[in-house]
Design a protein around this motif. Structure first.
Motif, mmCIF file in Angstrom:
data_model
loop_
_atom_site.group_PDB
_atom_site.id
_atom_site.type_symbol
_atom_site.label_atom_id
_atom_site.label_comp_id
_atom_site.label_asym_id
_atom_site.label_seq_id
_atom_site.Cartn_x
_atom_site.Cartn_y
_atom_site.Cartn_z
ATOM 1 N N ARG A 5 -17.490 21.720 21.449
ATOM 2 C CA ARG A 5 -17.993 20.646 20.604
ATOM 3 C C ARG A 5 -17.554 19.300 21.151
ATOM 4 N NH1 ARG A 5 -16.011 18.802 14.964
ATOM 5 N NH2 ARG A 5 -17.584 17.274 14.528
ATOM 6 N N ILE A 6 -18.514 18.434 21.400
ATOM 7 C CA ILE A 6 -18.207 17.087 21.878
ATOM 8 C C ILE A 6 -17.901 16.213 20.662
ATOM 9 C CG2 ILE A 6 -19.102 15.071 23.083
ATOM 10 C CD1 ILE A 6 -20.908 16.991 24.655
ATOM 11 N N PRO A 7 -16.804 15.462 20.705
ATOM 12 C CA PRO A 7 -16.468 14.592 19.577
ATOM 13 C C PRO A 7 -17.563 13.556 19.343
ATOM 14 C CG PRO A 7 -14.675 14.666 21.167
ATOM 15 C CD PRO A 7 -15.833 15.371 21.776
ATOM 16 N N ASP A 8 -17.679 13.110 18.121
ATOM 17 C CA ASP A 8 -18.635 12.060 17.766
ATOM 18 C C ASP A 8 -17.980 10.717 18.066
ATOM 19 O OD1 ASP A 8 -20.273 10.172 16.531
ATOM 20 O OD2 ASP A 8 -20.751 11.495 14.858
ATOM 21 N N ILE A 9 -18.310 10.153 19.220
ATOM 22 C CA ILE A 9 -17.669 8.922 19.685
ATOM 23 C C ILE A 9 -17.997 7.749 18.764
ATOM 24 C CG2 ILE A 9 -17.494 7.295 21.608
ATOM 25 C CD1 ILE A 9 -18.159 9.731 23.442
ATOM 26 N N GLU A 10 -19.246 7.656 18.318
ATOM 27 C CA GLU A 10 -19.626 6.564 17.419
ATOM 28 C C GLU A 10 -18.847 6.622 16.113
ATOM 29 O OE1 GLU A 10 -23.717 5.562 16.701
ATOM 30 O OE2 GLU A 10 -24.266 6.158 18.735
ATOM 31 N N ALA A 11 -18.721 7.813 15.541
ATOM 32 C CA ALA A 11 -17.972 7.966 14.289
ATOM 33 C C ALA A 11 -16.499 7.633 14.504
ATOM 34 C CB ALA A 11 -18.121 9.382 13.751
ATOM 35 N N PHE A 12 -15.955 8.052 15.651
ATOM 36 C CA PHE A 12 -14.563 7.752 15.977
ATOM 37 C C PHE A 12 -14.340 6.244 16.021
ATOM 38 C CE2 PHE A 12 -11.395 6.569 19.147
ATOM 39 C CZ PHE A 12 -10.287 7.287 18.739
ATOM 40 N N GLU A 13 -15.180 5.538 16.762
ATOM 41 C CA GLU A 13 -15.034 4.084 16.912
ATOM 42 C C GLU A 13 -15.223 3.362 15.580
ATOM 43 O OE1 GLU A 13 -13.917 2.391 19.430
ATOM 44 O OE2 GLU A 13 -13.876 4.039 20.860
ATOM 45 N N GLU A 14 -16.206 3.790 14.816
ATOM 46 C CA GLU A 14 -16.455 3.154 13.519
ATOM 47 C C GLU A 14 -15.288 3.364 12.562
ATOM 48 O OE1 GLU A 14 -19.855 2.903 10.030
ATOM 49 O OE2 GLU A 14 -19.941 4.538 11.480
ATOM 50 N N ARG A 15 -14.813 4.610 12.472
ATOM 51 C CA ARG A 15 -13.695 4.918 11.578
ATOM 52 C C ARG A 15 -12.444 4.146 11.989
ATOM 53 N NH1 ARG A 15 -12.993 5.234 7.014
ATOM 54 N NH2 ARG A 15 -14.751 6.626 6.903
ATOM 55 N N ALA A 34 -8.676 8.315 12.992
ATOM 56 C CA ALA A 34 -10.038 8.720 13.364
ATOM 57 C C ALA A 34 -10.023 10.035 14.138
ATOM 58 C CB ALA A 34 -10.695 7.617 14.178
ATOM 59 N N ALA A 35 -9.049 10.204 15.011
ATOM 60 C CA ALA A 35 -8.953 11.433 15.807
ATOM 61 C C ALA A 35 -8.647 12.639 14.925
ATOM 62 C CB ALA A 35 -7.890 11.282 16.883
ATOM 63 N N THR A 36 -7.727 12.491 13.996
ATOM 64 C CA THR A 36 -7.380 13.615 13.127
ATOM 65 C C THR A 36 -8.559 14.003 12.245
ATOM 66 O OG1 THR A 36 -6.368 12.196 11.436
ATOM 67 C CG2 THR A 36 -4.902 13.122 13.123
ATOM 68 N N GLN A 37 -9.403 13.042 11.897
ATOM 69 C CA GLN A 37 -10.572 13.349 11.078
ATOM 70 C C GLN A 37 -11.604 14.161 11.855
ATOM 71 O OE1 GLN A 37 -11.669 9.478 9.542
ATOM 72 N NE2 GLN A 37 -10.364 9.770 7.766
ATOM 73 N N GLN A 38 -11.465 14.199 13.175
ATOM 74 C CA GLN A 38 -12.354 15.024 13.994
ATOM 75 C C GLN A 38 -11.644 16.275 14.507
ATOM 76 O OE1 GLN A 38 -15.107 13.330 16.757
ATOM 77 N NE2 GLN A 38 -15.099 11.356 15.710
ATOM 78 N N GLY A 39 -10.451 16.531 13.997
ATOM 79 C CA GLY A 39 -9.753 17.765 14.321
ATOM 80 C C GLY A 39 -8.763 17.682 15.469
ATOM 81 N N PHE A 40 -8.479 16.489 15.954
ATOM 82 C CA PHE A 40 -7.500 16.313 17.033
ATOM 83 C C PHE A 40 -6.133 16.005 16.437
ATOM 84 C CE2 PHE A 40 -11.545 15.482 19.041
ATOM 85 C CZ PHE A 40 -11.421 16.088 20.276
ATOM 86 N N ALA A 41 -5.088 16.315 17.184
ATOM 87 C CA ALA A 41 -3.722 16.083 16.702
ATOM 88 C C ALA A 41 -3.361 14.600 16.704
ATOM 89 C CB ALA A 41 -2.727 16.856 17.564
ATOM 90 N N SER A 42 -3.973 13.830 17.600
ATOM 91 C CA SER A 42 -3.640 12.409 17.734
ATOM 92 C C SER A 42 -4.726 11.703 18.527
ATOM 93 C CB SER A 42 -2.306 12.255 18.473
ATOM 94 O OG SER A 42 -2.456 12.701 19.823
ATOM 95 N N ALA A 43 -4.624 10.391 18.589
ATOM 96 C CA ALA A 43 -5.555 9.613 19.415
ATOM 97 C C ALA A 43 -5.397 9.994 20.882
ATOM 98 C CB ALA A 43 -5.325 8.122 19.218
ATOM 99 N N ARG A 48 -7.549 12.304 25.824
ATOM 100 C CA ARG A 48 -7.364 13.274 26.914
ATOM 101 C C ARG A 48 -8.511 14.272 26.961
ATOM 102 N NH1 ARG A 48 -2.144 12.619 25.228
ATOM 103 N NH2 ARG A 48 -2.191 14.447 23.895
ATOM 104 N N TRP A 49 -8.929 14.787 25.801
ATOM 105 C CA TRP A 49 -10.039 15.729 25.758
ATOM 106 C C TRP A 49 -11.300 15.072 26.301
ATOM 107 C CZ3 TRP A 49 -14.954 16.489 24.365
ATOM 108 C CH2 TRP A 49 -15.415 17.800 24.301
ATOM 109 N N LEU A 50 -11.566 13.847 25.851
ATOM 110 C CA LEU A 50 -12.771 13.155 26.276
ATOM 111 C C LEU A 50 -12.750 12.872 27.782
ATOM 112 C CD1 LEU A 50 -15.397 12.115 25.076
ATOM 113 C CD2 LEU A 50 -14.270 9.924 24.697
#
Length: 60
Positions: A5-15, A34-43, A48-50
């Protein structure tokens, strides 16, 4: 987060922007939220994933 699953970059930036400017958080705090809201442990984990995805799997 699923590796496919590719993170939603637009949602990340907006949040992150909303949390920073309206919520009074630092940029790092806002990106971590914003990162935790997409399931990542941190920014850092998000970035790093991206970066890994772009370098190793390519975009475009």
């Amino acid at each position: 987060m699923s590796a496919l699953r590719i993170p939603d970059i637009e949602a990340f930036e907006e949040r992150a922007a909303i949390a920073e400017y309206d919520g009074g958080l630092t940029r790092l705090q806002a990106e971590s939220l914003a990162a935790t809201q997409q399931g990542f442990a941190s920014a850092g984990a998000y970035w790093r994933w991206l970066a890994d995805y772009v370098v190793n799997r390519g975009l475009g």
